[in-house]
Write an enzyme that holds these catalytic residues in place. Structure first.
Site, PDB file in Angstrom:
ATOM      1  N   ASP A 165      31.325 -49.166 -11.006  1.00 56.63           N
ATOM      2  CA  ASP A 165      30.249 -49.079 -10.053  1.00 56.63           C
ATOM      3  C   ASP A 165      29.785 -50.324  -9.633  1.00 56.63           C
ATOM      4  OD1 ASP A 165      29.100 -47.662  -7.902  1.00 56.63           O
ATOM      5  OD2 ASP A 165      27.395 -46.822  -9.234  1.00 56.63           O
ATOM      6  N   HIS A 220      19.923 -51.952  -0.212  1.00 58.61           N
ATOM      7  CA  HIS A 220      19.627 -50.955  -1.439  1.00 58.61           C
ATOM      8  C   HIS A 220      19.130 -51.861  -2.463  1.00 58.61           C
ATOM      9  CE1 HIS A 220      19.907 -47.993  -4.642  1.00 58.61           C
ATOM     10  NE2 HIS A 220      20.755 -48.857  -5.298  1.00 58.61           N
ATOM     11  N   GLU A 239      23.176 -40.703  -4.944  1.00 59.38           N
ATOM     12  CA  GLU A 239      23.437 -42.061  -4.404  1.00 59.38           C
ATOM     13  C   GLU A 239      24.661 -41.844  -3.413  1.00 59.38           C
ATOM     14  OE1 GLU A 239      23.746 -45.125  -7.574  1.00 59.38           O
ATOM     15  OE2 GLU A 239      21.627 -45.242  -7.602  1.00 59.38           O
ATOM     16  N   GLU A 263      27.500 -43.407  -1.810  1.00 62.07           N
ATOM     17  CA  GLU A 263      28.625 -44.451  -1.973  1.00 62.07           C
ATOM     18  C   GLU A 263      30.026 -44.059  -1.369  1.00 62.07           C
ATOM     19  OE1 GLU A 263      28.744 -45.882  -6.143  1.00 62.07           O
ATOM     20  OE2 GLU A 263      26.583 -45.370  -6.214  1.00 62.07           O
ATOM     21  N   ASP A 281      26.905 -40.595  -6.760  1.00 66.04           N
ATOM     22  CA  ASP A 281      26.776 -41.217  -8.251  1.00 66.04           C
ATOM     23  C   ASP A 281      25.253 -40.592  -8.386  1.00 66.04           C
ATOM     24  OD1 ASP A 281      26.548 -42.676 -10.316  1.00 66.04           O
ATOM     25  OD2 ASP A 281      25.862 -44.527  -9.480  1.00 66.04           O
ATOM     26  N   ARG A 288      16.583 -40.868 -12.630  1.00 65.87           N
ATOM     27  CA  ARG A 288      15.791 -42.273 -12.272  1.00 65.87           C
ATOM     28  C   ARG A 288      14.863 -42.239 -13.699  1.00 65.87           C
ATOM     29  NH1 ARG A 288      19.176 -44.686  -9.013  1.00 65.87           N
ATOM     30  NH2 ARG A 288      19.178 -43.720  -7.257  1.00 65.87           N
ATOM     31  N   GLN A 344      16.811 -43.642 -16.567  1.00 68.60           N
ATOM     32  CA  GLN A 344      17.299 -44.879 -16.287  1.00 68.60           C
ATOM     33  C   GLN A 344      16.233 -45.852 -16.429  1.00 68.60           C
ATOM     34  OE1 GLN A 344      18.733 -45.353 -12.020  1.00 68.60           O
ATOM     35  NE2 GLN A 344      19.424 -47.038 -12.357  1.00 68.60           N
ATOM     36  N   LYS A 369      23.488 -42.155 -15.773  1.00 64.65           N
ATOM     37  CA  LYS A 369      24.528 -42.159 -14.619  1.00 64.65           C
ATOM     38  C   LYS A 369      25.822 -41.675 -15.184  1.00 64.65           C
ATOM     39  CE  LYS A 369      22.626 -45.408 -11.653  1.00 64.65           C
ATOM     40  NZ  LYS A 369      22.767 -45.043 -10.483  1.00 64.65           N
ATOM     41  N   THR A 429      29.591 -37.747 -11.679  1.00 63.94           N
ATOM     42  CA  THR A 429      29.971 -38.461 -10.493  1.00 63.94           C
ATOM     43  C   THR A 429      30.734 -37.730  -9.775  1.00 63.94           C
ATOM     44  OG1 THR A 429      29.588 -40.647 -11.655  1.00 63.94           O
ATOM     45  CG2 THR A 429      30.335 -40.796  -9.457  1.00 63.94           C
ATOM     46  N   GLU A 489      14.905 -44.342  -2.385  1.00 66.26           N
ATOM     47  CA  GLU A 489      14.476 -44.997  -1.278  1.00 66.26           C
ATOM     48  C   GLU A 489      13.766 -44.225  -0.264  1.00 66.26           C
ATOM     49  OE1 GLU A 489      18.540 -46.558  -1.723  1.00 66.26           O
ATOM     50  OE2 GLU A 489      17.624 -48.332  -0.740  1.00 66.26           O
TER      51      GLU A 489
END
Ligand code: MN
Length: 429
Positions: free
Chosen positions: A129, A136, A202, A204, A236, A240, A243, A256, A260, A366
């Protein structure tokens, strides 16, 4: 413009211009094989090949579509892919009688979606990834390193990435169970073990590798497209809170690796080439091994969210693949510059594709700006991260003149996990 004898709506993602590849089985027999999609039909390409209809020099005598995965077809490379595409476009064209006038054959190889189960398109040996959207990366930098420059010094010199987990790549529709892990509550000195309360998506794009490169043989940037079979949508899923505690110094790990999700139909570069568009200006000029005619794809992307209380999904983000700073060829060239060998069926993903405006961000982190701007749903519910029962759908398409070449969708629903009450509220709320 080419037309088929199959009726396809103007907003369908799957007209004759697309012809994506996927692995399907019929509910009736459960046998996996390779197919393509025309409008609301799945077309059994293995069945067409078994009847001798793929008789070009690349594919004659092979059984590359009567397979459990696309890996053998991916490995053949562009001459075989192009021959297969041309054969299908001819067989499905309005003026070709082979299928059009043979109702019995059509009944054998055309299947309504309701009769079909889709499967992962490939055995994915390795998954990487990237982090290729400047918007971003800068947003994350502003949130987590407010006193520093938004981008780290390496970011505009190379496509930053990490080696991800291939075994937990799942097909669209697979339920995603909220993971547990180590979390450092705000202000605490030591971590707790709890279910993540900051589960995120996410947005992607992913692309599958076709022919391999030998160990020790980098893929030059201007040959990289020969190694790209096609694209899928990727979600993905990211925890958080897990993470934030684990990522220094080696980057994402358990945050993560629990799921996925990818869309089931692989859309080829040949189908998307009409939608190539210049990429963003790259300044500074990258090192020579990354220099290329910088093109990307104009693929509109949409994310929608539906809570258990909502009647219909709400679009929460509109982005576009053209917002990426680094292109796919540069990702392939950089990945292999050490001599690292990519293999057929490997999946490379772009990283979260955020655009320049607040309604085009590709993650809840975000969109809700680290919890400071909660999203309000039509039910009056608010979201800063995903809740149990939430359904998340990503879709994407390239808009042609009177037709679309689309990726379909990648969908997932969040399932809860009882952790015995050891939950905590983020941000002190
Ligand atoms: Mn990602």
């Amino acid at each position: 413009m080419i037309h088929s004898f199959v009726e396809v709506a103007e907003v369908s993602h799957f007209p004759l211009q697309n012809l994506p590849w996927g692995v399907f089985s019929l509910r009736a027999d459960g046998r996996k094989r390779i197919g393509t999609r025309m409008g609301d039909w799945v077309v059994d390409v293995a069945g067409l090949q078994a009847r001798g209809l793929f008789d070009g020099p690349q594919l004659r005598g092979t059984a590359v579509f009567d397979q459990l995965t696309l890996n053998p077809f991916m490995a053949l490379g562009a001459p075989a892919w192009n021959e297969a595409r041309a054969t299908l476009q001819t067989l499905l064209a309005a003026d070709t009688p082979t299928l059009r006038d043979n109702a019995e054959l059509r009944a054998q190889v055309f299947h309504p979606l309701a009769d079909v189960t889709m499967h992962l398109p490939a055995v994915i040996g390795d998954y990487t990834d990237f982090y290729a959207s400047e918007y971003h990366a800068a947003n994350v930098g502003k949130m987590f390193r407010p006193d520093d420059a938004p981008l780290l010094p390496n970011w505009k010199q190379l496509p930053v990435g990490y080696h991800g987990r291939a075994s937990s790549i799942v097909l669209s529709g697979t339920e995603v169970v909220r993971p547990c892990g180590q979390i450092l509550p705000p202000g605490a000195a030591s971590p707790i073990f709890a279910a993540s309360t900051e589960l995120d998506f996410e947005l992607e794009m992913g692309f599958f590798i076709g022919p391999d490169n030998s160990l020790g043989q980098p893929i030059p940037v201007n040959r990289a497209e020969e190694h790209i079979f096609g694209l899928v949508l990727v979600n993905d899923w990211s925890a958080r809170d897990i993470q934030r505690w684990e990522y220094r110094p080696l980057g994402p790990f358990l945050a993560k690796n629990f799921a996925t999700s990818i869309s089931p139909w692989v859309v080829t570069l040949a189908a998307l080439r009409p939608f190539q568009t210049p990429g963003l200006t790259q300044d500074p000029n990258p090192l020579p091994y990354l220099q290329t005619a910088n093109t990307t794809l104009n693929i509109q992307l949409e994310v929608s969210l539906k809570s258990a209380q909502m009647d219909a999904p709400l679009v929460i983000s509109r982005s576009n693949m053209r917002h990426l700073y680094w292109n796919m060829a540069q990702m392939v060239a950089h990945h292999t510059i050490t001599g690292c060998n990519l293999r057929p069926g490997d999946l490379l993903a772009t990283g979260t594709i955020s655009g320049p405006t607040a309604d085009s961000y590709g993650s809840l982190l975000e969109l809700a700006w680290r919890g400071t701007r909660p999203l309000t749903l039509p039910t009056g519910e608010t979201r800063i991260f995903l809740q149990d029962g939430d359904e998340l759908t990503i879709t994407g398409w390239a808009q042609g003149d009177g037709y679309r070449v689309g990726l379909g969708e990648v969908y997932g629903r969040v399932a809860g996990q009882d952790t015995g009450g050891r939950m905590y509220s983020p941000f002190g709320k």
